[in-house]
Enzyme design. Structure first.
Site, PDB file in Angstrom:
ATOM      1  N   ASP A 138      90.778-131.890   8.380  1.00  0.00           N
ATOM      2  CA  ASP A 138      91.857-132.229   7.436  1.00  0.00           C
ATOM      3  C   ASP A 138      92.656-133.447   7.877  1.00  0.00           C
ATOM      4  O   ASP A 138      93.844-133.553   7.587  1.00  0.00           O
ATOM      5  CB  ASP A 138      92.817-131.032   7.232  1.00  0.00           C
ATOM      6  CG  ASP A 138      92.071-129.777   6.841  1.00  0.00           C
ATOM      7  OD1 ASP A 138      91.164-129.887   6.010  1.00  0.00           O
ATOM      8  OD2 ASP A 138      92.380-128.703   7.382  1.00  0.00           O
ATOM      9  N   GLN A 185      85.027-131.387   9.257  1.00  0.00           N
ATOM     10  CA  GLN A 185      85.908-130.738  10.235  1.00  0.00           C
ATOM     11  C   GLN A 185      86.371-131.784  11.275  1.00  0.00           C
ATOM     12  O   GLN A 185      86.415-132.952  10.951  1.00  0.00           O
ATOM     13  CB  GLN A 185      85.218-129.540  10.912  1.00  0.00           C
ATOM     14  CG  GLN A 185      84.967-128.372   9.980  1.00  0.00           C
ATOM     15  CD  GLN A 185      83.681-128.482   9.185  1.00  0.00           C
ATOM     16  OE1 GLN A 185      82.666-128.835   9.732  1.00  0.00           O
ATOM     17  NE2 GLN A 185      83.731-128.170   7.918  1.00  0.00           N
ATOM     18  N   GLY A 187      86.357-129.663   2.903  1.00  0.00           N
ATOM     19  CA  GLY A 187      86.973-129.967   1.615  1.00  0.00           C
ATOM     20  C   GLY A 187      87.531-131.365   1.661  1.00  0.00           C
ATOM     21  O   GLY A 187      88.353-131.674   2.520  1.00  0.00           O
ATOM     22  N   HIS A 188      87.022-132.244   0.829  1.00  0.00           N
ATOM     23  CA  HIS A 188      87.488-133.632   0.793  1.00  0.00           C
ATOM     24  C   HIS A 188      88.046-133.922  -0.590  1.00  0.00           C
ATOM     25  O   HIS A 188      87.357-133.698  -1.578  1.00  0.00           O
ATOM     26  CB  HIS A 188      86.332-134.609   1.033  1.00  0.00           C
ATOM     27  CG  HIS A 188      85.787-134.556   2.418  1.00  0.00           C
ATOM     28  ND1 HIS A 188      84.612-135.180   2.781  1.00  0.00           N
ATOM     29  CD2 HIS A 188      86.259-133.978   3.538  1.00  0.00           C
ATOM     30  CE1 HIS A 188      84.388-134.973   4.069  1.00  0.00           C
ATOM     31  NE2 HIS A 188      85.366-134.242   4.552  1.00  0.00           N
ATOM     32  N   LYS A 226      89.755-137.604   6.213  1.00  0.00           N
ATOM     33  CA  LYS A 226      88.471-138.331   6.255  1.00  0.00           C
ATOM     34  C   LYS A 226      88.005-138.712   4.857  1.00  0.00           C
ATOM     35  O   LYS A 226      87.471-139.789   4.641  1.00  0.00           O
ATOM     36  CB  LYS A 226      87.387-137.467   6.919  1.00  0.00           C
ATOM     37  CG  LYS A 226      87.608-137.234   8.401  1.00  0.00           C
ATOM     38  CD  LYS A 226      86.488-136.377   8.995  1.00  0.00           C
ATOM     39  CE  LYS A 226      86.463-134.965   8.455  1.00  0.00           C
ATOM     40  NZ  LYS A 226      87.643-134.149   8.758  1.00  0.00           N
TER      41      LYS A 226
HETATM   42  P1  IMP Z   1      84.007-121.694   9.382  1.00  0.00           P
HETATM   43  O1  IMP Z   1      83.599-123.111   9.542  1.00  0.00           O
HETATM   44  O2  IMP Z   1      84.178-121.288   7.935  1.00  0.00           O
HETATM   45  O3  IMP Z   1      83.141-120.754  10.149  1.00  0.00           O
HETATM   46  O4  IMP Z   1      85.478-121.533  10.025  1.00  0.00           O
HETATM   47  C1  IMP Z   1      85.712-121.659  11.432  1.00  0.00           C
HETATM   48  C2  IMP Z   1      87.060-122.308  11.704  1.00  0.00           C
HETATM   49  O5  IMP Z   1      87.020-123.666  11.292  1.00  0.00           O
HETATM   50  C3  IMP Z   1      88.227-121.683  10.923  1.00  0.00           C
HETATM   51  O6  IMP Z   1      89.386-121.763  11.731  1.00  0.00           O
HETATM   52  C4  IMP Z   1      88.382-122.573   9.721  1.00  0.00           C
HETATM   53  O7  IMP Z   1      89.693-122.552   9.193  1.00  0.00           O
HETATM   54  C5  IMP Z   1      88.051-123.929  10.334  1.00  0.00           C
HETATM   55  N1  IMP Z   1      87.497-124.898   9.367  1.00  0.00           N
HETATM   56  C6  IMP Z   1      86.246-124.931   8.860  1.00  0.00           C
HETATM   57  N2  IMP Z   1      86.092-125.982   8.053  1.00  0.00           N
HETATM   58  C7  IMP Z   1      87.266-126.637   8.056  1.00  0.00           C
HETATM   59  C8  IMP Z   1      87.717-127.846   7.418  1.00  0.00           C
HETATM   60  O8  IMP Z   1      86.985-128.537   6.709  1.00  0.00           O
HETATM   61  N3  IMP Z   1      89.000-128.198   7.671  1.00  0.00           N
HETATM   62  C9  IMP Z   1      89.822-127.489   8.502  1.00  0.00           C
HETATM   63  N4  IMP Z   1      89.443-126.364   9.120  1.00  0.00           N
HETATM   64  C10 IMP Z   1      88.172-125.941   8.890  1.00  0.00           C
END
Ligand code: IMP
Length: 408
Positions: free
Chosen positions: A21, A220, A48-49, A24
């Site tokens: 977040d 991420q 999420g972009h 990007k």
């Molecule tokens: P997962 O990727 O859904 O398995 O989540 C693992 C961790 O990464 C959690 O703390 C999510 O909130 C975080 N996370 C996954 N994708 C994103 C992203 O695009 N932005 C921010 N946090 C993310």
């Protein structure tokens, strides 16, 4: 090395330097015109972009946002792809009158509704606070060597066998009808995306060899990387620059520059250590000013000061050559701003984060706030980041619109 942020036919990796977040999406959209290919290498619809296109916010989770600018979009083998969600996004941009030039790796792993269900079930126990998009179980299946790859969507026997194994190994309560439904759904999606499915590692390398330039779009951030992040509070893929190599089949020699994206402060969604976190009124105010709510889950993000211990490390392990600093408008007008400079963990001082940072005490420096984007105080904030990360801050972003961006 030239100092221009991105010269033509140079390939650029764009990597989040914090917990995701960082903005990007906006920066990739800002730079997209300069590249022929925009390729994703890791993660899936957990990302999420949001980009502002013709004044309208458009949300992407899987597709590289550059496809709305007519660029070739690639979903690499390192991704965990939910084919239903890919189709939703393709339809969304078709409804905007745009026909995406999209290629999907035959070797990427497929997220099924069973992986999504297992993600929710497991996270109840594990407590990472995942996005529930099935990412963890899909990568677990990959490394357990029972993963479903995109190419398997065209082989009903393999597909059935792998789903059955997944059900058995995870003790899922799925009856024959449900299994058949899922098989039908996946085969149908396979048919709908078939024209886009190729060996993307061959395609991208051939394109680059013939002079086309590529932007490798990270998802991420560095501290959600399965190796270098705040394990176990991480995602299940390589979000750092190494992910470009394994997640697209692009050799290191073809990654010419690395643009790190850092927010002017820090945010995090989900559980896990966050040494510079602000709680109480101060945190609530920053969250409200920054509109810090997750793009995928809508969850309120945790917020805190800029953490130079994390930035120093992220710059080191990603080989960051330049930095885009985002959301500067959110801090504008504050009297003074704190920046974390070092951790004290078990009576030892750390300039880079050790394996466990839970409970570390942060030392801070104080910076004077700025009143505008060309204020000298902002310049001091930026120069400090450059000194600490050994990378040039080449982009300042102070609003979601492309116009609120300056290149230095
Ligand atoms: P997962 O990727 O859904 O398995 O989540 C693992 C961790 O990464 C959690 O703390 C999510 O909130 C975080 N996370 C996954 N994708 C994103 C992203 O695009 N932005 C921010 N946090 C993310």
């Amino acid at each position: 090395m030239d100092t221009c942020v991105v010269s033509v036919s140079m390939n650029l990796a764009v990597i989040g330097l914090q917990f995701g977040d960082e903005g990007k999406g906006k920066i990739v959209d800002f730079l997209a015109e300069r590249f022929d290919i925009i390729a994703r290498f890791s993660g899936g619809s957990n990302a999420g972009h949001t980009v502002i296109h013709d004044g309208v916010p458009v949300k992407f989770h899987l597709l590289p946002s550059g496809v709305i600018r007519g660029k070739v979009g690639i979903l690499g083998n390192g991704m965990a792809i939910d084919p239903g969600k890919v189709l939703d996004e393709i339809n969304m941009i078709k409804s905007m009158g745009i026909h995406p030039k999209l290629y999907i790796s035959s070797k990427a792993h497929v997220v099924t509704s069973l992986h999504r269900a297992l993600d929710s079930r497991d996270d109840e126990l594990v407590g990472i606070g995942t996005t529930k998009q099935g990412i963890g179980p899909t990568y677990t299946s990959k490394y357990r060597r029972i993963g479903i790859r995109v190419a398997d969507l065209y082989n009903p026997q393999t597909l059935e066998k792998k789903l059955q194994l997944f059900i058995e190994l995870n003790s899922l309560n799925i009856d024959k009808n449900e299994l058949n439904e899922e098989l039908k759904r996946l085969s149908h999606y396979g048919t709908l995306i078939k024209d886009s499915v190729v060996d993307t590692e061959v395609l991208i390398n051939n394109m680059m060899d013939s002079g086309k330039s590529a932007l490798f779009e990270g998802s991420q951030g560095t501290f959600l990387d399965v190796d270098f992040g705040t394990y176990p509070f991480v995602t299940s893929s390589s979000t750092t620059v190494g992910g470009v190599v394994t997640g697209l089949g692009v050799p290191p020699s073809k990654i010419h520059r690395v643009l790190g994206i850092a927010k002017a402060y820090t945010t995090r969604v989900g559980a896990g250590p966050f040494p510079t976190e602000l709680s109480g009124k101060e945190g609530d105010e920053l969250r409200a000013r920054g509109r810090e709510y997750g793009a995928t889950t809508g969850r309120p993000r945790r917020v805190g000061y800029l953490d130079m211990v994390l930035l120093r490390y992220a710059s080191l392990i990603n080989g960051v050559t330049e930095i885009a600093l985002t959301k500067l408008d959110i801090l504008q007008g504050m009297d003074e701003i704190q920046v974390g400079t070092a951790y004290d963990c078990n009576a030892t001082r750390y300039l880079y984060p050790p394996a466990n940072i839970d409970g570390c005490k942060v030392n801070y420096d104080l910076y004077a706030g700025w009143a505008s984007i060309d204020d000298k105080n902002l310049n001091d904030y930026v120069k400090n980041i450059e000194r600490e990360t050994k990378a040039r801050v080449s982009i300042l972003s102070y609003g979601p619109e492309p116009e609120s961006t300056v290149e230095l």
